[in-house]
Design an enzyme around this catalytic site. Structure first.
Site, PDB file in Angstrom:
ATOM      1  N   HIS A  27       2.780   3.116  -8.862  1.00 27.01           N
ATOM      2  CA  HIS A  27       2.612   1.681  -9.149  1.00 27.01           C
ATOM      3  C   HIS A  27       3.827   1.140  -9.914  1.00 27.01           C
ATOM      4  CE1 HIS A  27      -1.334   1.998  -7.541  1.00 27.01           C
ATOM      5  NE2 HIS A  27      -1.857   2.643  -8.553  1.00 27.01           N
ATOM      6  N   LEU A  67      10.540 -20.814  -4.476  1.00 24.99           N
ATOM      7  CA  LEU A  67       9.527 -19.875  -3.962  1.00 24.99           C
ATOM      8  C   LEU A  67       8.251 -19.922  -4.815  1.00 24.99           C
ATOM      9  CD1 LEU A  67       8.828 -17.300  -2.178  1.00 24.99           C
ATOM     10  CD2 LEU A  67       9.649 -15.973  -4.133  1.00 24.99           C
ATOM     11  N   ASP A  72       0.828  -1.211   0.000  1.00 21.53           N
ATOM     12  CA  ASP A  72       0.000   0.000   0.000  1.00 21.53           C
ATOM     13  C   ASP A  72       0.866   1.266   0.000  1.00 21.53           C
ATOM     14  OD1 ASP A  72      -2.290   1.495   0.047  1.00 21.53           O
ATOM     15  OD2 ASP A  72      -2.764   1.125   2.145  1.00 21.53           O
ATOM     16  N   ARG A  96     -11.425   2.396  -9.327  1.00 19.84           N
ATOM     17  CA  ARG A  96     -10.443   3.455  -9.615  1.00 19.84           C
ATOM     18  C   ARG A  96     -10.612   3.994 -11.044  1.00 19.84           C
ATOM     19  NH1 ARG A  96      -5.077   2.340  -6.138  1.00 19.84           N
ATOM     20  NH2 ARG A  96      -6.186   1.735  -4.267  1.00 19.84           N
ATOM     21  N   LEU A 112      -7.286  -5.017   6.972  1.00 17.85           N
ATOM     22  CA  LEU A 112      -7.062  -6.154   6.063  1.00 17.85           C
ATOM     23  C   LEU A 112      -7.592  -5.925   4.652  1.00 17.85           C
ATOM     24  CD1 LEU A 112      -7.640  -9.282   8.321  1.00 17.85           C
ATOM     25  CD2 LEU A 112      -5.501  -8.358   7.455  1.00 17.85           C
ATOM     26  N   SER A 113      -8.510  -4.968   4.491  1.00 20.03           N
ATOM     27  CA  SER A 113      -9.019  -4.648   3.150  1.00 20.03           C
ATOM     28  C   SER A 113      -9.413  -5.892   2.350  1.00 20.03           C
ATOM     29  CB  SER A 113      -7.981  -3.826   2.381  1.00 20.03           C
ATOM     30  OG  SER A 113      -7.685  -2.643   3.061  1.00 20.03           O
ATOM     31  N   ARG A 167      -0.450   8.974 -10.056  1.00 18.67           N
ATOM     32  CA  ARG A 167      -0.518   7.773  -9.214  1.00 18.67           C
ATOM     33  C   ARG A 167       0.170   6.568  -9.868  1.00 18.67           C
ATOM     34  NH1 ARG A 167      -3.987   7.254  -5.208  1.00 18.67           N
ATOM     35  NH2 ARG A 167      -4.280   5.083  -5.769  1.00 18.67           N
ATOM     36  N   GLU A 173       0.833 -13.564  12.100  1.00 23.51           N
ATOM     37  CA  GLU A 173       1.354 -12.393  12.808  1.00 23.51           C
ATOM     38  C   GLU A 173       1.255 -11.196  11.858  1.00 23.51           C
ATOM     39  OE1 GLU A 173       2.474 -12.315  15.963  1.00 23.51           O
ATOM     40  OE2 GLU A 173       1.916 -14.419  16.157  1.00 23.51           O
TER      41      GLU A 173
HETATM   42  C1  FPP Z   1      -2.196   0.104  -3.242  1.00 20.22           C
HETATM   43  O1  FPP Z   1      -1.634   1.404  -3.194  1.00 20.22           O
HETATM   44  C2  FPP Z   1      -1.577  -0.627  -4.330  1.00 20.22           C
HETATM   45  C3  FPP Z   1      -2.234  -1.226  -5.360  1.00 20.22           C
HETATM   46  C4  FPP Z   1      -3.693  -1.219  -5.482  1.00 20.22           C
HETATM   47  C5  FPP Z   1      -1.509  -1.892  -6.432  1.00 20.22           C
HETATM   48  C6  FPP Z   1      -0.300  -2.602  -5.997  1.00 20.22           C
HETATM   49  C7  FPP Z   1       0.516  -2.971  -7.150  1.00 20.22           C
HETATM   50  C8  FPP Z   1       1.864  -2.928  -7.172  1.00 20.22           C
HETATM   51  C9  FPP Z   1       2.682  -2.554  -6.026  1.00 20.22           C
HETATM   52  C10 FPP Z   1       2.615  -3.330  -8.355  1.00 20.22           C
HETATM   53  C11 FPP Z   1       2.303  -4.767  -8.604  1.00 20.22           C
HETATM   54  C12 FPP Z   1       3.287  -5.375  -9.437  1.00 20.22           C
HETATM   55  C13 FPP Z   1       3.076  -6.498 -10.104  1.00 20.22           C
HETATM   56  C14 FPP Z   1       4.211  -7.153 -10.677  1.00 20.22           C
HETATM   57  C15 FPP Z   1       1.749  -7.083 -10.294  1.00 20.22           C
HETATM   58  P1  FPP Z   1      -2.590   2.630  -3.443  1.00 20.22           P
HETATM   59  O2  FPP Z   1      -2.617   2.904  -4.892  1.00 20.22           O
HETATM   60  O3  FPP Z   1      -3.930   2.365  -2.829  1.00 20.22           O
HETATM   61  O4  FPP Z   1      -1.852   3.768  -2.672  1.00 20.22           O
HETATM   62  P2  FPP Z   1      -2.531   4.948  -1.856  1.00 20.22           P
HETATM   63  O5  FPP Z   1      -3.269   4.310  -0.709  1.00 20.22           O
HETATM   64  O6  FPP Z   1      -1.374   5.760  -1.403  1.00 20.22           O
HETATM   65  O7  FPP Z   1      -3.432   5.678  -2.801  1.00 20.22           O
END
Ligand code: FPP
Length: 255
Positions: free
Chosen positions: A52, A146, A35, A86, A210-211, A48, A222
């Site tokens: 990502h 893994l 997050d 979104r 936990l969303s 934004r 944990e």
């Molecule tokens: C939450 O942050 C994050 C997501 C919804 C997407 C997570 C995805 C990645 C980290 C990249 C994934 C990579 C692969 C390889 C699939 P947010 O956008 O809600 O952040 P904010 O709460 O600050 O707005």
């Protein structure tokens, strides 16, 4: 009693070990809510999606670390059933990220003996996302290092309702008796049926909830939270989470 890691093939271990991690006592399954990408980008005056994109390179680094350390399963919450709300450009970008990630890193994942899997309602993802992930799963299905498990269009409530429907229809068809329903049977109808339960949940960005992530499976995990946004999360933070896990006393309701 130290946990054994029969799947660990790599002899390489992370370079610095300042915390004195005990590699024989790692969490076997680590789940991460990645997050803070949006806030990270906003703080820099960037869109934004830049957060990502940066988050994707952190995924690469944490996968390397987890694979070297000998973690068995790493489940990453990459897209939730709620994330469709979104803006379209962000959803499109998030759907493209697994494609970009696998286009770039699949050879390395194969080299590292990583097995790619997914959990979630896969069939409604865009075809390019499905194709890239399916190809990665196919090419890595015999790997026994893994397990890199992407939660894509994943929602725990959806997963549980789906499991209940499956069980109900088996009862209706006479395949099962109501008295056959127990925790094990319920677990066997979840996306995670072939995986061990997570021992450790990490959530970045300071949020502590936990969303809709692995609500059933995290019953005895944990939890480890950090204020750090996911794009700033690094190997040292991950190591600290593993170290703190090793110093927790898990009682599973006992004494
Ligand atoms: C939450 O942050 C994050 C997501 C919804 C997407 C997570 C995805 C990645 C980290 C990249 C994934 C990579 C692969 C390889 C699939 P947010 O956008 O809600 O952040 P904010 O709460 O600050 O707005």
């Amino acid at each position: 009693m130290p946990i054994k890691f029969p799947f660990t093939k790599s002899k390489k271990q992370p370079q610095s070990q300042p915390l004195g991690l005990d590699y024989n006592h790692l969490p076997q399954h680590v789940a991460i809510i990645m997050d803070g990408n949006g806030r990270w980008a906003k703080n820099r005056g960037m869109p934004r999606i830049a957060g990502h994109k940066e988050g994707m390179s952190v995924v690469k680094r944490i996968v390397r670390y987890a694979s070297d350390a000998g973690v068995k399963v790493l489940t990453l919450y990459a897209f939730s059933t709620e994330n469709w709300k979104r803006p379209k450009n962000e959803v499109d970008f998030l759907m493209k990220l697994p494609v970009d990630f696998l286009n770039t890193y699949l050879p390395e994942l194969i080299e590292r003996n990583v097995q790619v899997r997914t959990i979630g309602d896969f069939g409604v993802l865009p075809s390019h996302t499905q194709k890239a992930v399916q190809e990665a799963m196919e090419k890595t299905k015999h790997n026994d290092g893994l397990i890199l498990n992407f939660a894509l269009n994943y929602g725990s409530r959806f997963e549980m309702v789906h499991a209940v429907k499956q069980i109900a229809s088996k009862v209706k068809d006479g395949e099962l008796e109501t008295s056959d329903i127990d925790e094990e049977l319920f677990s066997s109808e979840l996306y995670t049926s072939e995986l061990i339960e997570p021992d450790l949940l990490i959530r970045t960005s300071g949020e502590q909830r936990l969303s809709n992530f692995l609500l059933w499976q995290l019953a005895y995990a944990e939890f480890w939270f950090t204020e750090v946004y996911w794009p700033d999360f690094n190997e040292s933070h991950f190591e600290k989470a593993l170290y703190d896990f090793q110093n927790r006393k898990r009682r599973y309701g006992g004494v």
